[in-house]
Design a protein around this motif. Sequence first.
Motif, mmCIF file in Angstrom:
data_model
loop_
_atom_site.group_PDB
_atom_site.id
_atom_site.type_symbol
_atom_site.label_atom_id
_atom_site.label_comp_id
_atom_site.label_asym_id
_atom_site.label_seq_id
_atom_site.Cartn_x
_atom_site.Cartn_y
_atom_site.Cartn_z
ATOM 1 N N ALA A 51 51.723 55.229 36.362
ATOM 2 C CA ALA A 51 51.806 54.690 35.000
ATOM 3 C C ALA A 51 51.423 53.211 34.975
ATOM 4 C CB ALA A 51 53.212 54.890 34.441
ATOM 5 N N GLU A 52 51.930 52.456 35.926
ATOM 6 C CA GLU A 52 51.609 51.027 35.982
ATOM 7 C C GLU A 52 50.105 50.805 36.119
ATOM 8 O OE1 GLU A 52 52.299 47.140 38.850
ATOM 9 O OE2 GLU A 52 53.282 49.026 39.359
ATOM 10 N N CYS A 53 49.473 51.581 36.950
ATOM 11 C CA CYS A 53 48.036 51.428 37.172
ATOM 12 C C CYS A 53 47.253 51.768 35.900
ATOM 13 C CB CYS A 53 47.592 52.310 38.329
ATOM 14 S SG CYS A 53 45.886 52.006 38.846
ATOM 15 N N LEU A 54 47.545 52.910 35.301
ATOM 16 C CA LEU A 54 46.808 53.311 34.102
ATOM 17 C C LEU A 54 47.068 52.354 32.930
ATOM 18 C CD1 LEU A 54 47.174 57.192 34.247
ATOM 19 C CD2 LEU A 54 45.153 55.813 34.778
ATOM 20 N N VAL A 55 48.296 51.889 32.800
ATOM 21 C CA VAL A 55 48.612 50.936 31.731
ATOM 22 C C VAL A 55 47.875 49.621 31.951
ATOM 23 C CG1 VAL A 55 50.481 49.507 30.767
ATOM 24 C CG2 VAL A 55 50.809 51.972 31.056
ATOM 25 N N SER A 56 47.792 49.179 33.198
ATOM 26 C CA SER A 56 47.072 47.931 33.471
ATOM 27 C C SER A 56 45.580 48.083 33.176
ATOM 28 C CB SER A 56 47.304 47.459 34.907
ATOM 29 O OG SER A 56 46.639 48.292 35.825
ATOM 30 N N VAL A 85 40.387 37.415 31.206
ATOM 31 C CA VAL A 85 41.405 38.341 30.688
ATOM 32 C C VAL A 85 41.476 39.606 31.542
ATOM 33 C CG1 VAL A 85 41.328 37.416 28.336
ATOM 34 C CG2 VAL A 85 39.910 39.409 28.925
ATOM 35 N N TYR A 86 40.344 39.987 32.101
ATOM 36 C CA TYR A 86 40.353 41.130 33.031
ATOM 37 C C TYR A 86 41.248 40.807 34.231
ATOM 38 C CZ TYR A 86 38.760 44.297 36.678
ATOM 39 O OH TYR A 86 38.729 45.210 37.703
ATOM 40 N N GLN A 87 41.041 39.645 34.808
ATOM 41 C CA GLN A 87 41.831 39.223 35.983
ATOM 42 C C GLN A 87 43.315 39.124 35.650
ATOM 43 O OE1 GLN A 87 40.691 38.871 39.081
ATOM 44 N NE2 GLN A 87 42.758 38.483 39.775
ATOM 45 N N ALA A 88 43.621 38.625 34.462
ATOM 46 C CA ALA A 88 45.024 38.430 34.062
ATOM 47 C C ALA A 88 45.742 39.745 33.773
ATOM 48 C CB ALA A 88 45.084 37.525 32.834
ATOM 49 N N SER A 89 45.006 40.818 33.588
ATOM 50 C CA SER A 89 45.622 42.105 33.232
ATOM 51 C C SER A 89 46.445 42.711 34.361
ATOM 52 C CB SER A 89 44.545 43.103 32.818
ATOM 53 O OG SER A 89 43.799 43.515 33.963
ATOM 54 N N GLY A 90 46.156 42.321 35.597
ATOM 55 C CA GLY A 90 46.885 42.870 36.740
ATOM 56 C C GLY A 90 46.361 44.208 37.229
ATOM 57 N N CYS A 91 45.209 44.629 36.727
ATOM 58 C CA CYS A 91 44.709 45.950 37.135
ATOM 59 C C CYS A 91 44.275 45.983 38.601
ATOM 60 C CB CYS A 91 43.614 46.440 36.212
ATOM 61 S SG CYS A 91 42.120 45.487 36.209
ATOM 62 N N ASP A 92 43.772 44.884 39.127
ATOM 63 C CA ASP A 92 43.396 44.862 40.546
ATOM 64 C C ASP A 92 44.628 45.078 41.422
ATOM 65 O OD1 ASP A 92 40.677 44.381 40.080
ATOM 66 O OD2 ASP A 92 40.926 42.210 40.162
ATOM 67 N N GLU A 93 45.699 44.381 41.107
ATOM 68 C CA GLU A 93 46.931 44.484 41.893
ATOM 69 C C GLU A 93 47.554 45.868 41.762
ATOM 70 O OE1 GLU A 93 46.232 42.106 39.675
ATOM 71 O OE2 GLU A 93 46.177 40.239 40.833
ATOM 72 N N ALA A 94 47.585 46.394 40.533
ATOM 73 C CA ALA A 94 48.169 47.724 40.316
ATOM 74 C C ALA A 94 47.375 48.786 41.073
ATOM 75 C CB ALA A 94 48.199 48.043 38.829
ATOM 76 N N LEU A 98 48.749 51.222 44.222
ATOM 77 C CA LEU A 98 48.626 52.680 44.169
ATOM 78 C C LEU A 98 47.820 53.207 45.350
ATOM 79 C CD1 LEU A 98 47.958 54.759 41.028
ATOM 80 C CD2 LEU A 98 46.826 55.292 43.166
ATOM 81 N N ILE A 99 46.695 52.582 45.643
ATOM 82 C CA ILE A 99 45.804 53.048 46.710
ATOM 83 C C ILE A 99 46.496 53.016 48.068
ATOM 84 C CG2 ILE A 99 43.653 52.486 47.948
ATOM 85 C CD1 ILE A 99 43.209 53.761 45.210
ATOM 86 N N LEU A 100 47.418 52.101 48.243
ATOM 87 C CA LEU A 100 48.105 51.944 49.519
ATOM 88 C C LEU A 100 48.769 53.236 49.988
ATOM 89 C CD1 LEU A 100 48.883 49.882 51.702
ATOM 90 C CD2 LEU A 100 50.922 49.370 50.347
ATOM 91 N N THR A 101 49.333 54.005 49.065
ATOM 92 C CA THR A 101 50.053 55.218 49.447
ATOM 93 C C THR A 101 49.450 56.491 48.867
ATOM 94 O OG1 THR A 101 51.563 54.976 47.569
ATOM 95 C CG2 THR A 101 52.245 53.990 49.666
ATOM 96 N N ALA A 102 48.313 56.370 48.203
ATOM 97 C CA ALA A 102 47.731 57.521 47.501
ATOM 98 C C ALA A 102 47.046 58.493 48.457
ATOM 99 C CB ALA A 102 46.718 57.029 46.467
ATOM 100 N N THR A 103 46.989 59.732 48.003
ATOM 101 C CA THR A 103 46.184 60.723 48.712
ATOM 102 C C THR A 103 44.711 60.387 48.485
ATOM 103 O OG1 THR A 103 46.019 62.215 46.808
ATOM 104 C CG2 THR A 103 47.935 62.518 48.282
ATOM 105 N N SER A 113 37.891 55.534 37.872
ATOM 106 C CA SER A 113 38.317 54.907 36.616
ATOM 107 C C SER A 113 38.193 53.388 36.710
ATOM 108 C CB SER A 113 39.755 55.313 36.293
ATOM 109 O OG SER A 113 40.187 54.704 35.105
ATOM 110 N N TYR A 114 38.594 52.858 37.836
ATOM 111 C CA TYR A 114 38.520 51.409 38.069
ATOM 112 C C TYR A 114 37.068 50.918 38.022
ATOM 113 C CZ TYR A 114 39.093 47.010 40.678
ATOM 114 O OH TYR A 114 39.071 45.702 41.077
ATOM 115 N N ALA A 115 36.179 51.642 38.669
ATOM 116 C CA ALA A 115 34.759 51.261 38.675
ATOM 117 C C ALA A 115 34.187 51.290 37.261
ATOM 118 C CB ALA A 115 33.968 52.181 39.597
ATOM 119 N N SER A 116 34.574 52.281 36.484
ATOM 120 C CA SER A 116 34.068 52.355 35.110
ATOM 121 C C SER A 116 34.634 51.222 34.255
ATOM 122 C CB SER A 116 34.368 53.720 34.492
ATOM 123 O OG SER A 116 35.762 53.902 34.304
ATOM 124 N N LEU A 117 35.848 50.781 34.549
ATOM 125 C CA LEU A 117 36.429 49.640 33.844
ATOM 126 C C LEU A 117 35.675 48.356 34.190
ATOM 127 C CD1 LEU A 117 38.715 48.561 32.006
ATOM 128 C CD2 LEU A 117 40.070 48.253 34.087
#
Length: 162
Positions: A51-56, A85-94, A98-103, A113-117
């Motif tokens: 949720a945090e990642c998608l919201v960011s 504003v992209y940098q301030a959104s926190g999407c890179d960190e989120a 997520l990627i750290l523990t994701a399958t 999704s990130y690349a398209s953003l």
Amino acid sequence: MAISACVEWSSLIGTGLGAVLGVGATLAGEHMRWRRTLRDNRLQDHRNLYAECLVSFRRAHEAMRLAADEEHPSPQARAARIRQVYQASGCDEARERLILTATDEVAAAIDASYASLRTIREVLAAGAGVPTPDYQAARQTHGETTAAARAVLRRHLGSLDI
């Protein structure tokens, strides 16, 4: 006397066996509760990360759209504001959390999704406005990749809820 000793031993053995069974049942119950708690915590942790990642991502997209509509003294200032504003959104960190523990499947879906953003960011920074075909195409791709990511995330959460 032999019968009395046999009765005493059988009572002692019965008491010991009852204690062993009681302790064993308690330990088995505690182990089951621990596993259920661990599973529930893991599921909640994944829900929160997803949720945090998608919201960011959503926050970044909206902030970039708003920044693109602002008045800017130059195209360079507009591009800088959009990137800011992209940098301030926190999407890179989120995304990184997520990627750290994701399958692999979850990571690939989030990365798409990130690349398209990031493509939206570059289209807007290059001067495209919200009503332009370039932005609309980038937005369409982002919508599709994000919808696909949501489907993967839901499937993964469903597999953890067993």
